[in-house]
Scaffold this active site. Sequence first.
Site, PDB file in Angstrom:
ATOM      1  N   HIS A   1      27.313 106.323 -65.385  1.00 30.10           N
ATOM      2  CA  HIS A   1      27.978 105.038 -65.176  1.00 30.10           C
ATOM      3  C   HIS A   1      27.156 103.923 -65.827  1.00 30.10           C
ATOM      4  O   HIS A   1      26.210 103.417 -65.246  1.00 30.10           O
ATOM      5  CB  HIS A   1      28.143 104.801 -63.680  1.00 30.10           C
ATOM      6  CG  HIS A   1      28.796 103.504 -63.347  1.00 30.10           C
ATOM      7  ND1 HIS A   1      30.160 103.358 -63.275  1.00 30.10           N
ATOM      8  CD2 HIS A   1      28.285 102.283 -63.085  1.00 30.10           C
ATOM      9  CE1 HIS A   1      30.447 102.103 -62.962  1.00 30.10           C
ATOM     10  NE2 HIS A   1      29.321 101.433 -62.838  1.00 30.10           N
TER      11      HIS A   1
ATOM     12  N   ASP B   1      33.115 109.369 -61.691  1.00 29.41           N
ATOM     13  CA  ASP B   1      32.431 108.137 -61.299  1.00 29.41           C
ATOM     14  C   ASP B   1      32.682 107.820 -59.826  1.00 29.41           C
ATOM     15  O   ASP B   1      33.805 107.557 -59.427  1.00 29.41           O
ATOM     16  CB  ASP B   1      32.923 106.984 -62.179  1.00 29.41           C
ATOM     17  CG  ASP B   1      32.012 105.780 -62.131  1.00 29.41           C
ATOM     18  OD1 ASP B   1      31.312 105.617 -61.119  1.00 29.41           O
ATOM     19  OD2 ASP B   1      31.995 105.017 -63.107  1.00 29.41           O
TER      20      ASP B   1
ATOM     21  N   SER C   1      31.088  97.593 -65.873  1.00 32.50           N
ATOM     22  CA  SER C   1      31.126  97.723 -64.428  1.00 32.50           C
ATOM     23  C   SER C   1      31.649  96.470 -63.748  1.00 32.50           C
ATOM     24  O   SER C   1      32.762  96.039 -63.996  1.00 32.50           O
ATOM     25  CB  SER C   1      29.722  98.081 -63.956  1.00 32.50           C
ATOM     26  OG  SER C   1      29.773  98.643 -62.690  1.00 32.50           O
TER      27      SER C   1
END
Length: 711
Positions: A700, A654, A568
């Site tokens: 995620h 996402d 991320s």
Amino acid sequence: LRNFLQGLSFSIEYYSKRNHLRPVCLYSKIKPKKYHILDCSGAHQTVPPGSILPWRFFSCKEGTKIPSKRKQNKSIPTSELLYKELLKSEQENWNDISARYKTTTKRIKEKLEELHKCMVSSGSPRIRFGENMYFEENGCVFVSKADDDEQNADILFSTEDLGFSDAFIQRIRISPDQQHMAISLKSENSEEATCVIMKLGHFPVVEKVIPSVFSFEWATNDVLYYTSLKNLRCQNVFMTTLMNRKHTELVYTEQDARFFVDINCTKDRRFLTINSNSKTTSEVWLVDCRHPFKLPALVQARRKGLIYHIEHRNDELYILTTYGEPAEYKLMKAPVNSSGMENWQLVYALEEKTKLVDLEMFSDHCVMFLKNAGHLYLNVISFVSHSVQSIKLPTWACEFELEPHPEHTTSTCYFQLTSPVHPPKRFAYSFKENNLIEQAVQEVPIITNCHTTRLLAKSKDETLVPITVFHNMNSKELHRKPLLVHVYGAYGIDLNMSFKEEKLMLIEGGWILAYCHVRGGGELGLSWHKDGCHQNKLKGLHDLKACIMLLHQLGFSQPKYTAVAAASAGGVLAGALCNTDPELIKAMVLQAPFVDVLNTMMKTHLPLTIEEQEEWGDPLADEKCMEYIKSYCPYQNIKTQCYPSVFITAYENDQRVPLSGVLRYVQKLRKAALDHASRTSKKGNRTPNIILDIQANGSHCDSSWEDSLDE
């Protein structure tokens, strides 16, 4: 409505045959475990906004798909067609590439499954209310007598039997009289949860189903407060009653899009707290549980840069806050009726460069879970003797896992300690004995000769950056061993250093694991985060470079055996390093990486853009900010040069890290690498592998055991 009717049908069919709850054999109901974070505690865990809701940043769970502006605009079908073709092309490319690794994949998977079977798990948390013990296993909620065998537990709720087979239980709240139970159910592929309220007793039935819920707490036996979640934003608080005259009403609305609202309960159940937090500022409202229909009362009006959280004890508010200098956390207190900050009195201040991980209130004690120089500590504050006892925890420990303590009068605080290569171990601190006790559990039948080393790397501006290194003590010639470097450095969130089987497998295979605690994260307190965000983001990049160079200088591997792993927002620093210093590493593994910072932060229609401006800046309003983001943004700085090989996992739906940005990044990176290879004809010149695996489902940066095993 369908789920509600299924629940009613299930209740009638399931319970009408008997006049009592059926006893079940717990272990016949348990399948191979799916691991999810289960929030069972009714206590308010007072931690920084950057840590209290880490899932909503670019750092955790994935969400439902929202049509982008491109999909809503019928005048540009060509762009939509190109996007679909590109997506299909990448998926076909992945299918071809992954087929080459079938044998290796099978071997690794078998090894991980073997390790997983050896791990001793204490299961999900047990919540004790009076004489009853509540717990969850594999989508079922059970209740048993606290001193009885769990095999005689009664089943209260089953996701499968009620038509929620694709969901997992995220949070459980039991009403004070134990006559109602509220449960939130969440699927792997959606941000939004559904709250199911059950009426307990001899014939448990579904009483109410509330969609799109984030947090909820019982104010009284039949009054529930909850927050609603829409497009990753949580800004409304509702109250619903389960009395004869049922009704639901809106009690609070947050107008500022930078703020996120959640609701908690103080440990003594005296107040509910409505917490409105941005990245840098807090505001708390109190709901008196003795008078749940009164309007919430403001503790302290929001003031830019002031963060605070509330607990309660003996008619006093205990306030964890950044008020005063230095701007690190302090524990203060004030009377309930005079709660403004002019009345706040200092109880305890943290030492410099100390990270507050968590805080737990009890009737006569407060326990602070702290990190300092990479080591974990407990600070136990006695409100009776007005003393503070500091306990240094085992040196191998890297993470706390606090267990729920619904009864604030308990005399023992339970928690677990873990590290990337050490399975969780349970500990207890006794307030009566003033000592730490390691709980006797079955030993894990795996002996690891793993050595933990803590280093300090000197960054470009002379700042010392902590590194935690793990390696097998039996390994020789460490400079020839492969090295996996982990980095994050955003939102004031620490690197995840909890136990994972794959880390243990790598150690046993001779790998070196390094965790670089760069600025932008929270390992050294709030100032560590502040020094690595907004106009200081490049400091995190300098820290990462310094860490890798020190590791190599000290004989931990070398560039041709070094890989970087990031997830991320960690993709910002990892991707930037690939542009500035590609010769330091041979490979990079990214999961749902945030690599197109500039374009994302210029799209204010995206759910998190406005909220994230306090972390990255606002390039639309500030030209200097735009130029600064351009200077480090991974996508913006790709150039024709020799890159390391890159493997990226991304998620089609996402909401947090748009797939379009990842696709652009991969295409541009691949072209730059191929252009460099075609222009150079040196002996031994290589073309790096740039691989993208797009998951149609999944979350995620957080998955069940089965999904993470496949990845």
